[in-house]
Design an enzyme around this catalytic site. Structure first.
Site, short mmCIF file in Angstrom:
data_model
loop_
_atom_site.label_atom_id
_atom_site.label_comp_id
_atom_site.label_asym_id
_atom_site.label_seq_id
_atom_site.Cartn_x
_atom_site.Cartn_y
_atom_site.Cartn_z
CE1 TYR A 6 5.82 -3.75 6.53
CE2 TYR A 6 4.42 -5.47 5.64
CZ TYR A 6 4.66 -4.14 5.88
OH TYR A 6 3.74 -3.21 5.50
CG ASP A 51 12.68 12.71 8.36
OD1 ASP A 51 13.55 12.32 7.55
OD2 ASP A 51 12.97 13.27 9.43
CG ASP A 100 3.01 -0.63 3.67
OD1 ASP A 100 2.29 -0.90 2.68
OD2 ASP A 100 2.57 -0.51 4.83
CG ASP A 106 -0.73 3.16 0.82
OD1 ASP A 106 -0.25 2.31 0.03
OD2 ASP A 106 -1.68 2.92 1.59
C1 IPM Z 1 0.80 -3.58 0.59
C2 IPM Z 1 -0.14 -3.90 1.72
C3 IPM Z 1 0.40 -5.09 2.48
C4 IPM Z 1 1.74 -4.68 3.06
C5 IPM Z 1 -0.51 -5.67 3.57
C6 IPM Z 1 -1.87 -6.04 3.03
C7 IPM Z 1 0.13 -6.85 4.25
O1 IPM Z 1 -0.34 -2.80 2.53
O2 IPM Z 1 1.03 -4.45 -0.26
O3 IPM Z 1 1.27 -2.44 0.53
O4 IPM Z 1 1.80 -4.06 4.13
O5 IPM Z 1 2.76 -4.98 2.43
MG MG Z 2 0.51 -1.01 1.75
#
Ligand code: IPM
Ligand code: MG
Length: 356
Positions: A140, A223, A247, A251
């Site tokens: 990032y 993975d 990240d 999710d």
């Molecule tokens: C998160 C989000 C952020 C990230 C975005 C909105 C920049 O996806 O906090 O997980 O990628 O860190």
């Molecule tokens: Mg995210």
């Protein structure tokens, strides 16, 4: 006195942040806690008004606060905006400015929501994971980065995956300390079979691990981890990983809890922390009283715990949420047959009532 900077951001962020503030106000009144709130713009809403995704002045306000409560940023409206002014840049600048290098993302499966997950109940029951994501380094932030013109009209886009020893050490310590207070297991997730920066990651985490002989350290390739999260998520206690992998894995892991609308986070390490849900601005649901405020309300609870050391008040919020869910109330994202569908505001109100 606790000074809280509220940055609602965009989309459902605005609605869910309002509910979290409401919960903090109710709790503050009840326990005579002196919370003060300031509000400012971040993301697309800041871009629309000021032409930048976050103003310097707001970064300074954040630094002077005791904690930042954030909603969400971004949305299709700003998809065409040049990279440097995209809503997401506001959030990344805030994380960097506050030196919030450790992002804590707890994934807890509440028994009452076990059936809301697309995964089988027996697979996810009892899951209690603390994902620690490195937040101010890696892909990032690494330089050089950019898009460059090549001859013949071609272009190249590139980013740098870079980690230094101190960056790895400090986030590893956060992970090991957390593991120490939990089930004493830490899984460090990398791609050390392919990426040099991750070879260093593994080496440094191993060395820091020697300072924590009471914590069992395991290394896992990313993975494999993605697969194990679905195959046997109960094996995990603390997961420690890099910015990009964290990240993605967060999710994925959110689906264990039933919905991404349930997962809070705390970004700590600097003097002031950022407390925000892991979900985005959900443009499709924005402005319709449809978003789930629980992730943001739980983020406010994390602020009470990690920034203000008000553990009892923090637990009280969590208990209120469980009570409301136990009574069958659900926002759209976790709604199932036989449960009572409520909107963002109603969910916030129900949680506030349960505090009393
Ligand atoms: C998160 C989000 C952020 C990230 C975005 C909105 C920049 O996806 O906090 O997980 O990628 O860190
Ligand atoms: Mg995210």
């Amino acid at each position: 006195m606790y000074k809280i900077l509220v940055l609602p951001g965009d989309g459902v962020g605005i609605e869910v942040a309002a509910e979290a503030v409401g919960v903090l106000k109710a709790l503050g009144a009840k326990h005579k806690l002196d919370f003060t709130f300031e509000e400012a713009l971040i993301g697309g809403s800041s871009l629309d008004k000021y032409g930048v995704p976050i103003k310097d002045e707001v970064l300074q306000m954040a630094k002077k606060s005791d904690g930042v409560l954030l909603g969400a940023v971004g949305g299709p409206k700003w998809d065409g905006v040049e990279y440097a002014r995209r809503p997401e840049r506001g959030l990344l600048a805030l994380r960097a400015e506050l030196k919030a290098f450790a992002n804590l993302r707890p994934v807890k499966v509440l028994p009452v929501l076990a059936d809301a997950s697309p995964l089988k109940r027996e697979l996810i029951e009892g899951v209690d994971i603390m994902l620690v994501r490195e937040l101010t380094g890696g892909l990032y932030f690494g330089r050089p980065k950019g898009i460059k013109k090549l001859v013949g009209g071609k272009e190249k886009g590139y980013n740098t995956l870079l980690y230094t020893t101190p960056e790895i050490e400090r986030v590893a310590r956060v992970g090991f300390e957390l593991a120490r207070g939990r089930r004493k297991k830490l899984t460090s997730v990398d791609k050390a079979n392919v990426l040099e920066s991750n070879v260093l990651w593994r080496k440094v985490v191993t060395r820091i691990g020697q300072e924590y002989p009471d914590v069992e350290l395991k290394h896992m390739y990313v993975d494999n981890c993605a697969m194990q999260l679905l195959r046997n998520p109960q094996q995990f206690d603390v997961i420690l990983t890099t910015n990009m992998f964290g990240d993605i894995l967060a999710d994925e892991a959110s689906m264990l809890s039933g919905s991404i609308g349930m997962l809070p986070s705390a970004s700590i390490g600097g003097k002031v922390g950022i407390y925000e849900p892991i979900h985005g601005s959900a443009p499709g649901r924005a402005g319709q009283n449809k978003g789930n405020p629980i992730a943001t309300i739980l983020s406010a609870a994390m602020m009470l715990k990690y920034a203000f050391h008000l553990e009892e008040a923090s637990d009280e919020i969590e208990r209120a949420i469980v009570k409301v869910l136990d009574e069958g109330y659900r926002t759209l994202d976790i709604h199932q047959e036989g449960t009572k569908l409520v909107g963002t505001r109603e969910m916030g109100e129900l949680i506030r009532e349960k505090l009393l």
